[in-house]
Design an enzyme around this catalytic site. Structure first.
Site, PDB file in Angstrom:
ATOM      1  N   ASN A   1       0.797  -1.203  -0.062  1.00  0.00           N
ATOM      2  CA  ASN A   1      -0.003   0.008   0.043  1.00  0.00           C
ATOM      3  C   ASN A   1       0.786   1.344   0.183  1.00  0.00           C
ATOM      4  OD1 ASN A   1      -0.441   2.053   2.516  1.00  0.00           O
ATOM      5  ND2 ASN A   1       0.251  -0.152   3.346  1.00  0.00           N
TER       6      ASN A   1
ATOM      7  N   PHE B   1      -1.604   8.170   4.493  1.00  0.00           N
ATOM      8  CA  PHE B   1      -2.586   8.601   5.642  1.00  0.00           C
ATOM      9  C   PHE B   1      -3.862   9.172   5.238  1.00  0.00           C
ATOM     10  CE2 PHE B   1       1.591   9.367   8.169  1.00  0.00           C
ATOM     11  CZ  PHE B   1       1.684   8.053   8.546  1.00  0.00           C
TER      12      PHE B   1
ATOM     13  N   SER C   1       5.915   5.336   8.314  1.00  0.00           N
ATOM     14  CA  SER C   1       5.217   5.069   7.078  1.00  0.00           C
ATOM     15  C   SER C   1       6.007   5.445   5.639  1.00  0.00           C
ATOM     16  CB  SER C   1       3.970   5.858   6.923  1.00  0.00           C
ATOM     17  OG  SER C   1       3.496   5.660   5.604  1.00  0.00           O
TER      18      SER C   1
ATOM     19  N   ASN D   1       5.093   6.229   3.104  1.00  0.00           N
ATOM     20  CA  ASN D   1       4.091   6.919   2.093  1.00  0.00           C
ATOM     21  C   ASN D   1       3.804   8.293   2.242  1.00  0.00           C
ATOM     22  OD1 ASN D   1       3.721   4.288   0.874  1.00  0.00           O
ATOM     23  ND2 ASN D   1       2.145   3.801   2.586  1.00  0.00           N
ATOM     24  N   THR D   2       4.653   8.895   3.356  1.00  0.00           N
ATOM     25  CA  THR D   2       4.558  10.235   3.561  1.00  0.00           C
ATOM     26  C   THR D   2       5.820  10.816   3.076  1.00  0.00           C
ATOM     27  OG1 THR D   2       2.764  10.291   5.103  1.00  0.00           O
ATOM     28  CG2 THR D   2       3.992  12.243   5.153  1.00  0.00           C
TER      29      THR D   2
ATOM     30  N   LYS E   1       6.297   4.090  16.663  1.00  0.00           N
ATOM     31  CA  LYS E   1       6.242   2.762  15.737  1.00  0.00           C
ATOM     32  C   LYS E   1       7.498   2.765  14.754  1.00  0.00           C
ATOM     33  CE  LYS E   1       3.138   0.143  12.861  1.00  0.00           C
ATOM     34  NZ  LYS E   1       1.985   0.218  12.391  1.00  0.00           N
TER      35      LYS E   1
ATOM     36  N   ASN F   1       6.355  -1.643  11.109  1.00  0.00           N
ATOM     37  CA  ASN F   1       5.403  -0.997  10.086  1.00  0.00           C
ATOM     38  C   ASN F   1       5.817  -1.906   8.755  1.00  0.00           C
ATOM     39  OD1 ASN F   1       3.760   0.632   8.501  1.00  0.00           O
ATOM     40  ND2 ASN F   1       4.438   2.313   9.885  1.00  0.00           N
TER      41      ASN F   1
HETATM   42  C1  LIG Z   1      -3.651  -1.007   3.857  1.00  0.00           C
HETATM   43  C2  LIG Z   1      -2.588  -0.769   4.984  1.00  0.00           C
HETATM   44  C3  LIG Z   1      -2.723   0.301   5.538  1.00  0.00           C
HETATM   45  C4  LIG Z   1      -1.755   0.825   6.606  1.00  0.00           C
HETATM   46  N1  LIG Z   1      -1.855   1.891   7.227  1.00  0.00           N
HETATM   47  C5  LIG Z   1      -1.098   2.292   8.242  1.00  0.00           C
HETATM   48  C6  LIG Z   1      -1.345   3.323   9.086  1.00  0.00           C
HETATM   49  O1  LIG Z   1      -2.273   4.292   8.581  1.00  0.00           O
HETATM   50  N2  LIG Z   1      -0.549   3.435  10.182  1.00  0.00           N
HETATM   51  C7  LIG Z   1       0.345   2.800  10.591  1.00  0.00           C
HETATM   52  O2  LIG Z   1       0.873   2.998  11.549  1.00  0.00           O
HETATM   53  N3  LIG Z   1       0.455   1.455   9.751  1.00  0.00           N
HETATM   54  C8  LIG Z   1      -0.236   1.124   8.743  1.00  0.00           C
HETATM   55  N4  LIG Z   1      -0.201  -0.039   8.169  1.00  0.00           N
HETATM   56  C9  LIG Z   1       0.885  -1.050   8.579  1.00  0.00           C
HETATM   57  C10 LIG Z   1       0.278  -1.730   9.681  1.00  0.00           C
HETATM   58  O3  LIG Z   1      -0.124  -1.284  10.841  1.00  0.00           O
HETATM   59  C11 LIG Z   1       1.329  -3.100  10.087  1.00  0.00           C
HETATM   60  O4  LIG Z   1       2.294  -2.504  10.782  1.00  0.00           O
HETATM   61  C12 LIG Z   1       1.785  -3.967   8.912  1.00  0.00           C
HETATM   62  O5  LIG Z   1       0.851  -3.909   8.004  1.00  0.00           O
HETATM   63  C13 LIG Z   1       2.483  -4.976   9.388  1.00  0.00           C
HETATM   64  O6  LIG Z   1       1.562  -6.193   9.987  1.00  0.00           O
HETATM   65  P1  LIG Z   1       0.846  -7.381   8.896  1.00  0.00           P
HETATM   66  O7  LIG Z   1       1.941  -8.129   8.505  1.00  0.00           O
HETATM   67  O8  LIG Z   1      -0.175  -8.080  10.069  1.00  0.00           O
HETATM   68  O9  LIG Z   1      -0.223  -6.411   8.065  1.00  0.00           O
HETATM   69  C14 LIG Z   1      -1.023  -0.246   7.021  1.00  0.00           C
HETATM   70  C15 LIG Z   1      -0.930  -1.730   6.495  1.00  0.00           C
HETATM   71  C16 LIG Z   1      -1.785  -2.016   5.496  1.00  0.00           C
HETATM   72  C17 LIG Z   1      -1.830  -3.139   4.548  1.00  0.00           C
END
Ligand SMILES: Cc1cc2nc3c(=O)[nH]c(=O)nc-3n(C[C@H](O)[C@H](O)[C@H](O)COP(=O)(O)O)c2cc1C
Length: 353
Positions: free
Chosen positions: A119, A123, A188, A190-191, A227, A256
């Site tokens: 992704n 935000f 993140s 993405n910012t 984080k 993350n």
């Molecule tokens: C579609 C998507 C959006 C995410 N948005 C955020 C976010 O807004 N803030 C954040 O701290 N992490 C975000 N994450 C990261 C997750 O919180 C997590 O740290 C990461 O996906 C690893 O866990 P997983 O392997 O179980 O998905 C996002 C992940 C995905 C897949």
């Protein structure tokens, strides 16, 4: 059942549209009291309160070890529904001081062969004031007061890096009263520039502002976490761990999404992240010492992969991607399997069968 549906039908839908439909359905279930209660009493197995002296950092008991990662319920619309499905704590956000639309679409991709997601949402969220209003509303009901809710805070895209401290302070001002814990998200991908804030010199004033503002507006100590990205060097991980101790923060959320892939733009999540997540958790536990709390995420797909992160030094777990692939029964199933494994483990340790 859900897996069949996902692999044969949902996988062909637009991933972001599917995401919104799922979150809305879960929100509706949470708002519909008989449905909420029925889910909580059947599928939403929590596994039981987490007994761990480190968790005294939290103002109250955490009812289950597996929480929901930030990013799924960005705007705090589905907290009760997520709770009913068996998540022991729900991290909403990322929330920014100002509402923002996020990056242009497409910005979410599936990699079903790896059961991974990628992704670059950027935000997208309703902003801290609107999310604070929803949390205040949530806290009016006894069910809403009972849920452990964290709020993940990010920097508004249009705020320059040298305005980051005031931006995080402004979000904290809005949401801290309603939060059981806060997370400073500087990881993140993405910012633009955000991950530079993981450097301790930039991070320290931000965490101080968040901690102090949270204390001021709520009149209590709100646990503050940082984080981290999985792509940090070991030296940078140690530096952040040292700062967590020096600033007396509650702990770290790791990890993350990763940019260490060649699949296209954005951060990758799910199983490809798991080995690195385990390594980062191990390094963090070594460097943090015994007091700070470590919340681990990254490719948890079942009880065994969750247990691997606990064994590496995590206190609590969080997941996102596996919930998307496996569906609404997944958190309760993982909780039941984790509880069973730990009961067998402790019976084994006592010499029992
Ligand atoms: C579609 C998507 C959006 C995410 N948005 C955020 C976010 O807004 N803030 C954040 O701290 N992490 C975000 N994450 C990261 C997750 O919180 C997590 O740290 C990461 O996906 C690893 O866990 P997983 O392997 O179980 O998905 C996002 C992940 C995905 C897949």
């Amino acid at each position: 059942m859900y897996r069949l549906l996902y692999d044969h039908a949902l996988v062909h839908t637009d991933p972001e549209a599917a995401h919104h439909a799922a979150v809305e359905a879960i929100a509706l279930a949470g708002r519909t009291e008989p449905v909420r209660r029925a889910l909580k009493g059947t599928v939403g197995h929590l596994g039981g309160p987490v007994r761990n002296p480190r968790l005294l950092a939290f103002p109250r008991e955490i009812p289950g070890v597996l929480g929901l990662c930030a990013g799924m319920d960005k705007n705090a619309e589905a907290v009760l529904g997520m709770d009913a499905l068996g998540f022991g704590f729900i991290e909403v956000g990322t929330v920014t001081a100002h509402p923002q639309p996020g990056n242009p679409r497409p910005r979410l991709w599936r990699h079903p062969d790896m059961r991974a997601l990628r992704n670059q949402m950027g935000f997208n969220n309703d902003g801290a004031a609107v999310v604070a209003r929803r949390l205040r509303e949530l806290r009016r009901s006894s069910a809403g007061r009972a849920v452990v809710v964290g709020v993940n805070l990010g920097k508004t895209r249009t705020t320059p890096l040298d305005g980051a401290v005031e931006d995080y302070r402004a979000s904290t001002h809005e949401v801290a009263r309603w939060a059981d814990y806060l997370v400073v998200n500087v990881s993140s991908p993405n910012t633009p520039g955000l991950r530079e804030l993981q450097q301790v010199d930039a991070l320290r004033p931000i965490v101080r502002a968040v901690r102090d503002e949270a204390r001021r507006v709520s009149g209590r100590e709100v646990p503050v976490f940082v984080k981290l990205a999985p792509d940090l060097e070991a030296g940078d991980i140690s530096a952040v761990a040292a700062m967590v101790g020096e600033e007396d923060l509650a702990g770290v959320v790791a990890v993350n999404t990763t940019i260490a892939h060649d699949l296209g733009p954005g951060g990758l999540s799910g199983p490809p992240l798991h080995d690195r997540a385990r390594e980062v958790v191990r390094l963090l536990r070594r460097d943090l010492g015994t007091r700070p709390v470590l919340i681990a995420s990254g490719g948890i797909t079942d009880a065994a992969s969750g247990q691997a992160l606990l064994d590496a030094g995590a206190d609590l777990l969080q997941a996102y991607t596996a919930f998307v692939y496996e569906g609404p029964l997944w958190p309760g199933r993982v909780n039941r399997d984790l509880a069973r494994a730990s009961a067998v483990g402790s019976a084994g340790a006592r010499g029992g069968g």
